[in-house]
Design a protein around this motif. Structure first.
Motif, PDB file in Angstrom:
ATOM      1  N   UNK A 108     -14.990  -5.639  12.003  1.00 37.58           N
ATOM      2  CA  UNK A 108     -14.386  -4.039  12.805  1.00 37.58           C
ATOM      3  C   UNK A 108     -13.877  -4.130  14.320  1.00 37.58           C
ATOM      4  N   UNK A 109     -13.794  -5.211  14.394  1.00 41.58           N
ATOM      5  CA  UNK A 109     -12.957  -5.670  15.958  1.00 41.58           C
ATOM      6  C   UNK A 109     -11.299  -5.894  15.503  1.00 41.58           C
ATOM      7  N   UNK A 110     -11.087  -6.267  14.598  1.00 42.33           N
ATOM      8  CA  UNK A 110     -10.031  -7.412  14.131  1.00 42.33           C
ATOM      9  C   UNK A 110      -9.393  -6.476  13.336  1.00 42.33           C
ATOM     10  N   UNK A 111      -9.350  -5.886  12.183  1.00 41.19           N
ATOM     11  CA  UNK A 111      -9.321  -4.887  11.839  1.00 41.19           C
ATOM     12  C   UNK A 111      -9.149  -3.689  10.678  1.00 41.19           C
TER      13      UNK A 111
ATOM     14  N   UNK B  46       7.616  -3.802  -7.933  1.00 38.75           N
ATOM     15  CA  UNK B  46       8.599  -5.299  -7.320  1.00 38.75           C
ATOM     16  C   UNK B  46       7.973  -6.036  -6.492  1.00 38.75           C
ATOM     17  N   UNK B  47       7.406  -5.493  -5.200  1.00 37.03           N
ATOM     18  CA  UNK B  47       6.706  -5.614  -4.190  1.00 37.03           C
ATOM     19  C   UNK B  47       6.063  -4.223  -3.357  1.00 37.03           C
ATOM     20  N   UNK B  48       5.703  -4.921  -2.560  1.00 33.79           N
ATOM     21  CA  UNK B  48       4.624  -3.739  -1.202  1.00 33.79           C
ATOM     22  C   UNK B  48       5.112  -4.566   0.552  1.00 33.79           C
ATOM     23  N   UNK B  49       5.205  -3.260   1.061  1.00 38.64           N
ATOM     24  CA  UNK B  49       6.037  -3.306   1.918  1.00 38.64           C
ATOM     25  C   UNK B  49       4.713  -3.028   3.470  1.00 38.64           C
ATOM     26  N   UNK B  50       4.611  -3.141   4.706  1.00 42.94           N
ATOM     27  CA  UNK B  50       4.110  -2.967   4.656  1.00 42.94           C
ATOM     28  C   UNK B  50       4.872  -3.092   6.639  1.00 42.94           C
ATOM     29  N   UNK B  51       4.266  -2.177   8.008  1.00 42.79           N
ATOM     30  CA  UNK B  51       4.469  -2.860   9.252  1.00 42.79           C
ATOM     31  C   UNK B  51       3.787  -3.621   9.620  1.00 42.79           C
ATOM     32  N   UNK B  52       2.436  -3.094   9.781  1.00 43.69           N
ATOM     33  CA  UNK B  52       1.352  -3.728  10.497  1.00 43.69           C
ATOM     34  C   UNK B  52      -0.353  -4.308   9.962  1.00 43.69           C
ATOM     35  N   UNK B  53       0.243  -5.299   8.843  1.00 43.70           N
ATOM     36  CA  UNK B  53      -0.983  -5.256   7.701  1.00 43.70           C
ATOM     37  C   UNK B  53      -0.703  -7.280   7.949  1.00 43.70           C
ATOM     38  N   UNK B  54      -2.102  -7.714   7.755  1.00 35.99           N
ATOM     39  CA  UNK B  54      -2.798  -9.017   7.787  1.00 35.99           C
ATOM     40  C   UNK B  54      -1.727  -9.808   6.542  1.00 35.99           C
TER      41      UNK B  54
ATOM     42  N   UNK C 166      -5.975  -4.990   1.090  1.00 37.98           N
ATOM     43  CA  UNK C 166      -5.487  -5.144   2.804  1.00 37.98           C
ATOM     44  C   UNK C 166      -6.348  -4.809   3.808  1.00 37.98           C
ATOM     45  N   UNK C 167      -5.564  -5.895   4.515  1.00 42.09           N
ATOM     46  CA  UNK C 167      -6.058  -5.780   6.229  1.00 42.09           C
ATOM     47  C   UNK C 167      -4.826  -4.870   6.998  1.00 42.09           C
ATOM     48  N   UNK C 168      -5.418  -3.864   7.509  1.00 39.97           N
ATOM     49  CA  UNK C 168      -4.664  -3.457   8.132  1.00 39.97           C
ATOM     50  C   UNK C 168      -5.328  -3.907   9.770  1.00 39.97           C
ATOM     51  N   UNK C 169      -3.727  -3.805  10.655  1.00 42.04           N
ATOM     52  CA  UNK C 169      -4.461  -3.938  12.235  1.00 42.04           C
ATOM     53  C   UNK C 169      -4.579  -2.966  12.859  1.00 42.04           C
ATOM     54  N   UNK C 170      -3.776  -1.801  12.820  1.00 39.99           N
ATOM     55  CA  UNK C 170      -3.998  -0.455  13.085  1.00 39.99           C
ATOM     56  C   UNK C 170      -5.725  -0.508  13.567  1.00 39.99           C
ATOM     57  N   UNK C 171      -6.418   0.056  14.604  1.00 39.23           N
ATOM     58  CA  UNK C 171      -7.469   0.616  14.373  1.00 39.23           C
ATOM     59  C   UNK C 171      -7.783   1.695  14.874  1.00 39.23           C
TER      60      UNK C 171
END
Length: 184
Positions: A65-68, A86-94, A157-162
């Protein structure tokens, strides 16, 4: 001793470089995850427009839980034709996105901030549980994946903003060649 120090510095500096380039070191190809998710669901949201239904489920890790933050996206094609993801775009994902950006190296760096990483047996136990829990969420986003009429695809997916719920941008092409972007 000087050579070992220089080698260590070069390895530390080059780690983010390897994370942004599509090489054997950074390849984590997408796999379908068929198992049921047993994590606690925090939030659920649905996008349904133009025949494309996207369900976003947000979960909470038990050990990582402290990582993503883990996300599950279920995309269903309710149109009259096949569509191409076609694809997925993200700002701050692992996960590695269509622009070949990935922040998965930051997951391991975050772990060094906590006391469990410095005590030998606790680190092994905590690290094993944490790695096993987050592994399905670290695979690359799909590219050039055809979703047939009436079928769906499940993306983890794993988002990195907590502290906030993140959005990703799905880039679709239909048979006419029209590109559609959905930020959800």
């Amino acid at each position: 001793m000087k050579k070992i120090f220089i080698l260590a510095v070069i390895l530390l500096i080059s780690k983010p470089v390897f994370a942004s380039i599509d090489t054997w070191f950074n390849t984590n190809p997408r796999k379908d995850y068929e198992k049921e998710i047993t994590l606690q669901k925090v939030q659920s949201d649905v996008y349904d427009k133009d025949g494309i239904k996207i369900e976003k489920n947000v979960f909470k890790f038990d050990y990582s839980y402290k990582e993503g933050i883990p996300y599950e996206y279920i995309i269903t094609n309710n149109t009259e034709q096949d569509i191409l993801l076609k694809g997925v775009d993200s700002d701050y994902h692992a996960n590695k996105n269509i622009t070949r950006k990935s922040h998965w190296t930051r997951v391991n760096v975050r772990n060094l901030k906590y006391w469990q990483t410095y005590i030998p047996f606790i680190d092994d136990y905590h690290g094993f549980k944490s790695t096993r829990e987050q592994t399905p969420y670290l695979y690359d986003f799909p590219k050039n994946y055809t979703i047939k009429k009436g079928e769906n695809i499940r993306i983890l997916a794993m988002g990195l903003h907590l502290d906030k719920i993140q959005n990703v941008t799905f880039i679709f092409n239909n048979l006419d060649g029209n590109e559609m972007k959905i930020n959800f």
